[in-house]
Write an enzyme that holds these catalytic residues in place. Structure first.
Site, PDB file in Angstrom:
ATOM      1  NE  ARG A 179      -3.499   1.301   0.583  1.00  0.00           N
ATOM      2  CZ  ARG A 179      -4.335   1.783   1.508  1.00  0.00           C
ATOM      3  NH1 ARG A 179      -5.004   0.952   2.293  1.00  0.00           N
ATOM      4  NH2 ARG A 179      -4.492   3.083   1.656  1.00  0.00           N
ATOM      5  CE  LYS A 180       2.477   1.998   4.729  1.00  0.00           C
ATOM      6  NZ  LYS A 180       1.595   0.839   4.825  1.00  0.00           N
ATOM      7  CB  ALA A 181       5.130   5.842  -2.309  1.00  0.00           C
TER       8      ALA A 181
END
Length: 368
Positions: A179-181
């Protein structure tokens, strides 16, 4: 279905992983070293450790600081439970402090009243990629001689003033979850500028192993929190593109703001002059007359995946049972949990997607 998020995996990422798999050197190899060096350079820190998850980074941070039974750690009430869970895992006491609803970070005006002689650390969370008010937190930490452990899981690249988050406290912890960049699948990064802390992190990350005079020994009962080399190899090309990935998110957030900013029953994210938000999540707050869960279900029928943003820890069974927390103890956290909504964001979207999502939300809300 328009997905809430999707990792941006390039051909170079895949080539790197294949290279590692073919080499047979799968753990703590050249790509882990490169990732750690690249993070040190990007953040301007002395030490960076690639670990198996963001939770592992937080856990190691508290262990390295010697926090344990009898100690108290201040944690924002609105976050993913891992932030508080690691406090429980080291045997310390979790003290929840409510958030404010402009940045969804800890309300720094309420921290001081939560400090006791047993307080050893403050764990600010840079929620959704928004920097917490680090000037207030540093002032309190200095006044009461407290450690700062930054949960920057969502905030690689975010800034407070001219300084990147994760570099203000004794330790900073980042997540590499999908879910992170940028992502390594599961993974995390722990950073520090303190040599003594770095020595402890290195030891506890790898079974308690210490090398002295070319000899190996086990000095503590350590953990296996290492990152594999193919996970690091997956992550490195994304880190090289981080500026582009962040700029894409900021552009999309601005597009959302253009469409949703004047909607009376929606509060869009607040952007502060002295903070750079990287928008790990575009999180809106719905008015109390909106049934958030019904809206989630309705948008799914329109092929749009949305979700709530984070948890109100004071409302979770474990923390309410153990500490007798009530919803009313941290009302902003509870409201953010039940009325907050995370919208799709990332390189997998285009302007037409943002327009469709926004217009669909406005059409649904017109029925209220």
């Amino acid at each position: 279905m328009i997905k809430l998020s999707k990792p941006y995996i390039t051909d170079q990422c895949i080539s790197n992983v294949v290279e590692v798999l073919r080499s047979g050197n799968l753990v703590q190899g050249q790509f882990v070293n490169q990732l750690e060096n690249d993070v040190k350079s990007y953040l301007g820190v002395k030490h960076a450790f690639a670990v198996s998850s963001g939770t592992a980074a937080l856990h190691l941070a508290l262990i390295a600081l010697g926090i344990g039974p009898g100690d108290e750690v201040i944690v924002p009430a609105f976050t993913f439970p891992a932030t508080a869970n690691v406090v429980e895992l080291v045997g310390a006491t979790t003290v929840l402090v409510d958030i404010n609803l402009d940045d969804f970070c800890i309300d720094t005006s309420k921290i001081e009243q939560a400090i006791t002689p047993k307080t050893k650390a403050i764990m600010p969370v840079h929620e959704f990629g928004q920097a917490a008010k680090m000037d207030d937190i540093i002032q309190l930490a200095q006044k009461y001689n407290l450690n700062i452990v930054e949960d920057a899981a969502c905030a690689l690249g975010a800034e407070f003033g001219s300084k990147k988050v994760g570099t203000f406290g004794e330790l900073g912890c980042f997540s590499l979850h999908p879910r992170k960049a940028i992502t390594s699948g599961e993974g995390g990064i722990l950073v520090t500028n303190k040599d003594d802390i770095a020595e402890k992190v290195a030891m506890y990350r790898n079974h308690g192993i210490v090398y002295k005079d070319s000899k190996l020994d086990f000095e503590v009962a350590g953990l296996n929190y290492r990152l594999t080399d193919f996970q690091a190899a997956l992550c490195i090309p994304q880190l090289e593109m981080l500026t582009e990935l962040i700029e894409c998110r900021i552009k999309q957030a601005n597009f959302y703001n253009d469409f949703l900013g004047c909607t009376s029953n929606i509060k869009t994210p607040v952007v502060f002059d002295n903070r750079k938000m990287v928008f790990q999540t575009y999180h809106i707050l719905l008015s109390d007359d909106i049934n958030r869960d019904l809206l989630i279900a309705t948008l799914k029928e329109h092929e749009i995946e949305v979700n709530f943003g984070a948890q109100a820890l004071n409302a979770l069974k474990y923390y309410s049972n153990k500490y007798s927390y009530k919803y009313s103890d941290c009302p902003n956290a509870f409201r953010a949990r039940v009325q907050g909504l995370a919208l799709p964001l990332g390189m997998h979207l285009n302007d037409a997607d943002i327009k469709y999502i926004s217009s669909t939300i406005k059409k649904v809300l017109c029925k209220y």
